[in-house]
Write a protein that holds these residues in place. Structure first.
Motif, PDB file in Angstrom:
ATOM      1  N   ASP A  94      -3.078   6.636   1.633  1.00  6.39           N
ATOM      2  CA  ASP A  94      -1.809   6.991   2.252  1.00  6.39           C
ATOM      3  C   ASP A  94      -1.781   6.441   3.674  1.00  6.39           C
ATOM      4  O   ASP A  94      -2.448   6.971   4.566  1.00  6.39           O
ATOM      5  CB  ASP A  94      -1.639   8.514   2.257  1.00  6.39           C
ATOM      6  CG  ASP A  94      -0.299   8.931   2.843  1.00  6.39           C
ATOM      7  OD1 ASP A  94       0.511   8.035   3.128  1.00  6.39           O
ATOM      8  OD2 ASP A  94      -0.073  10.137   3.004  1.00  6.39           O
ATOM      9  N   ILE A  95      -1.021   5.374   3.873  1.00  4.69           N
ATOM     10  CA  ILE A  95      -0.881   4.784   5.206  1.00  4.69           C
ATOM     11  C   ILE A  95       0.515   5.053   5.761  1.00  4.69           C
ATOM     12  O   ILE A  95       0.681   5.519   6.883  1.00  4.69           O
ATOM     13  CB  ILE A  95      -1.158   3.270   5.176  1.00  4.69           C
ATOM     14  CG1 ILE A  95      -2.595   3.005   4.696  1.00  4.69           C
ATOM     15  CG2 ILE A  95      -0.954   2.656   6.563  1.00  4.69           C
ATOM     16  CD1 ILE A  95      -2.934   1.542   4.546  1.00  4.69           C
ATOM     17  N   LEU A  96       1.523   4.767   4.950  1.00  3.15           N
ATOM     18  CA  LEU A  96       2.903   4.943   5.393  1.00  3.15           C
ATOM     19  C   LEU A  96       3.618   6.082   4.674  1.00  3.15           C
ATOM     20  O   LEU A  96       4.591   6.619   5.202  1.00  3.15           O
ATOM     21  CB  LEU A  96       3.688   3.634   5.164  1.00  3.15           C
ATOM     22  CG  LEU A  96       3.168   2.400   5.901  1.00  3.15           C
ATOM     23  CD1 LEU A  96       3.981   1.182   5.485  1.00  3.15           C
ATOM     24  CD2 LEU A  96       3.232   2.598   7.407  1.00  3.15           C
ATOM     25  N   TYR A  97       3.135   6.430   3.491  1.00  7.93           N
ATOM     26  CA  TYR A  97       3.841   7.393   2.636  1.00  7.93           C
ATOM     27  C   TYR A  97       4.071   8.719   3.352  1.00  7.93           C
ATOM     28  O   TYR A  97       5.148   9.309   3.254  1.00  7.93           O
ATOM     29  CB  TYR A  97       3.040   7.606   1.354  1.00  7.93           C
ATOM     30  CG  TYR A  97       3.688   8.521   0.346  1.00  7.93           C
ATOM     31  CD1 TYR A  97       4.621   8.024  -0.565  1.00  7.93           C
ATOM     32  CD2 TYR A  97       3.359   9.870   0.275  1.00  7.93           C
ATOM     33  CE1 TYR A  97       5.213   8.853  -1.503  1.00  7.93           C
ATOM     34  CE2 TYR A  97       3.941  10.704  -0.656  1.00  7.93           C
ATOM     35  CZ  TYR A  97       4.874  10.185  -1.548  1.00  7.93           C
ATOM     36  OH  TYR A  97       5.451  11.010  -2.466  1.00  7.93           O
ATOM     37  N   GLY A  98       3.065   9.212   4.071  1.00  6.69           N
ATOM     38  CA  GLY A  98       3.187  10.507   4.740  1.00  6.69           C
ATOM     39  C   GLY A  98       4.220  10.514   5.852  1.00  6.69           C
ATOM     40  O   GLY A  98       4.681  11.587   6.260  1.00  6.69           O
TER      41      GLY A  98
END
Length: 199
Positions: free
Chosen positions: A99-103
């Motif tokens: 999870d890099i951008l999803y959060g």
């Protein structure tokens, strides 16, 4: 003035939408139940694997002997654990996530990413089923067996776990897609309207 309320066409669309959402949820629940049962049954292969490995160790270090068939049986049991357990891992979120951008996305955008990603997974898994079936059929047609003396026969049965495992993964991916679609619709309905700028 007679207030008749919303037109029947609109009500019909709303009711059909609600029925469709309930139907998708029931279908997803049934698919999840099926995959969960398959995963629990597959889990017993791990117990069988431990027993076979223990038996092989006992033969080797206590009786100074061994069996090619029993050694091959170890990875024959590992295959269903991996291939048939893929769908179970997806069901219970046991797979690795980066999870890099999803959060940082909004809830609606997160649900949209889930929908698109599950569609892509379904497409890839369907392709893998398509290309793995000829692989199994070739093994069956030539009566493929173990190349080692004393090894196990019917190698095609082991290879048949490939399309079977991908089929189970496809079933679970469809269930996950339905849930993501329901969640996206809920997020869209809950999204606040953007206020118009004043003049």
């Amino acid at each position: 003035m007679n207030n008749r309320g919303p037109p029947r066409g609109v009500l019909g669309i709303v009711f059909k939408g609600l029925e469709l959402g309930d139907g998708m949820k029931r279908l997803a629940d049934q698919l999840d139940w099926f995959i969960d049962r398959v995963g629990r049954i597959t889990g017993w292969c791990a117990f069988g694997l431990v027993c076979v490995m223990s038996f092989n160790v006992l033969l080797r270090y206590m009786f100074r002997t061994g069996s090619v068939a029993m050694q091959e049986l170890e990875w024959h049991l590992m295959a269903p654990i991996c291939l048939l357990g893929l769908s179970y891992a997806l069901l219970h979120d046991g797979h690795v996530k980066v999870d890099i951008l999803y959060g940082r996305f909004s809830p609606k955008l997160q649900r949209l990413v889930d929908v698109v990603s599950m569609l892509l997974v379904c497409a890839v898994v369907a392709f893998l089923i398509y290309v793995s079936i000829p692989y199994v059929m070739q093994s069956y047609s030539i009566g493929e067996t173990s190349p080692d003396p004393g090894g196990l026969s019917h190698r095609w049965m082991l290879k048949a776990l490939l399309p079977l495992g991908f089929l189970l993964l496809l079933i679970q991916s469809v269930a996950a897609f339905l849930r993501a679609l329901i969640a996206y619709q809920a997020a869209s309905d809950a999204a606040p309207a953007t206020p118009k700028a004043g003049l």
